[in-house]
Design a protein around this motif. Structure first.
Motif, PDB file in Angstrom:
ATOM      1  N   GLN A 257       0.824  -1.209   0.000  1.00 54.40           N
ATOM      2  CA  GLN A 257       0.000   0.000   0.000  1.00 54.40           C
ATOM      3  C   GLN A 257       0.861   1.263   0.000  1.00 54.40           C
ATOM      4  N   ALA A 258       1.953   1.250   0.778  1.00 56.24           N
ATOM      5  CA  ALA A 258       2.835   2.414   0.837  1.00 56.24           C
ATOM      6  C   ALA A 258       3.492   2.672  -0.517  1.00 56.24           C
ATOM      7  N   LEU A 259       3.957   1.619  -1.176  1.00 53.69           N
ATOM      8  CA  LEU A 259       4.581   1.769  -2.495  1.00 53.69           C
ATOM      9  C   LEU A 259       3.577   2.281  -3.522  1.00 53.69           C
ATOM     10  N   ARG A 260       2.366   1.741  -3.501  1.00 53.65           N
ATOM     11  CA  ARG A 260       1.347   2.182  -4.450  1.00 53.65           C
ATOM     12  C   ARG A 260       0.996   3.649  -4.216  1.00 53.65           C
ATOM     13  N   ARG A 261       0.837   4.028  -2.962  1.00 58.21           N
ATOM     14  CA  ARG A 261       0.499   5.412  -2.632  1.00 58.21           C
ATOM     15  C   ARG A 261       1.595   6.368  -3.101  1.00 58.21           C
ATOM     16  N   PHE A 262       2.858   5.991  -2.859  1.00 54.17           N
ATOM     17  CA  PHE A 262       3.970   6.870  -3.223  1.00 54.17           C
ATOM     18  C   PHE A 262       4.082   7.055  -4.726  1.00 54.17           C
ATOM     19  N   TRP A 263       4.097   5.958  -5.480  1.00 56.47           N
ATOM     20  CA  TRP A 263       4.320   6.078  -6.920  1.00 56.47           C
ATOM     21  C   TRP A 263       3.120   6.688  -7.635  1.00 56.47           C
ATOM     22  N   THR A 264       1.922   6.473  -7.121  1.00 52.82           N
ATOM     23  CA  THR A 264       0.746   7.121  -7.703  1.00 52.82           C
ATOM     24  C   THR A 264       0.815   8.628  -7.497  1.00 52.82           C
ATOM     25  N   ALA A 265       1.168   9.042  -6.278  1.00 56.72           N
ATOM     26  CA  ALA A 265       1.286  10.475  -5.989  1.00 56.72           C
ATOM     27  C   ALA A 265       2.407  11.104  -6.795  1.00 56.72           C
TER      28      ALA A 265
END
Length: 238
Positions: A71-79
């Protein structure tokens, strides 16, 4: 009686840095985190590899585990993708029409390349501030990263004075040290940490692997056998 339970393999991960190839590594990590028979003990990285390492540790810490890391990786790269879509360094309409996933037709990119050729490493100016600082500060809890006991972290940077590599460990990581690992000298000013200045860690180790060799069985566990590398074939040697 046959034992049908799967044996857990303990691994160390070396994450390559190369700008947006970090998004490729995100995909690799997301897939590895789905494998219940893999136990990640330690991660090293330079540049965007270092970014992936700290984001993953942030999500993994304090019981977040595999799903928290994903979830943290997805949130970071999406942002980050949304932020970069507004950047002058984004692909131009001509790049899109040509089907290029490059900046071949970007005038801003080519102007920066020419400026780098004439002036070399840039000086500290408002223009040379790395926008990654704000993204890291907003999306990564570095207190969680430093206290993530589940993972060992090693972030590589290049010492400007000596030309040698330097490795920052988990308990000292903060936005400044990650920026030091991701500092392209033809675009951003060198990053100062404890009186020394640093450039992108990819110049000296991409990724740094020596820390894995230096760790003893007490730190990683006797069952740790393998070091896995995440590298995009187009970026190897680059």
């Amino acid at each position: 009686m046959t034992n049908t339970s799967r044996r857990v393999k303990r691994i160390s991960l070396g994450l390559q840095g190369a700008g947006t190839y970090g998004a490729f590594t995100w995909g690799v990590l997301d897939r590895l985190l789905d494998e219940d028979d893999l136990k990640i003990d330690s991660i090293s990285g330079s540049s965007s590899g270092a970014v992936n390492a700290v984001v993953m540790a942030d999500g993994y810490a304090f019981g977040g585990g595999r799903r928290g890391a994903q979830q943290a990786l997805r949130r970071f790269w999406t942002a980050l993708g949304r932020t970069m879509s507004l950047s002058p360094m984004a692909r131009t309409p001509l790049d899109r029409v040509a089907g290029n996933w490059t900046l071949e037709y970007s005038p801003v990119y080519h102007l920066l390349e020419m400026a780098a050729a004439f002036h070399g490493p840039v000086l500290e100016t408002p223009v040379s501030q790395n926008p990654l600082r704000n993204v890291l500060s907003a999306l990564v809890d570095f207190d969680r990263v430093r206290r993530c006991e589940e993972l060992q972290l090693f972030v590589g940077a290049t010492n400007v004075r000596t030309g040698g590599g330097h490795v920052f460990i988990r308990k000292e990581l903060d936005p400044q040290r990650v920026l030091a690992s991701a500092c392209l000298p033809t675009v951003f000013a060198a990053v100062e940490v404890d009186g020394e200045t640093y450039w992108d860690g990819s110049f000296t180790a991409n990724p740094p692997l020596a820390p894995f060799l230096q760790l003893g069985e007490h730190e990683l566990g006797a069952a740790t056998a393998d070091t896995w590398l995440s590298q995009h074939r187009d970026a190897i040697g680059g």
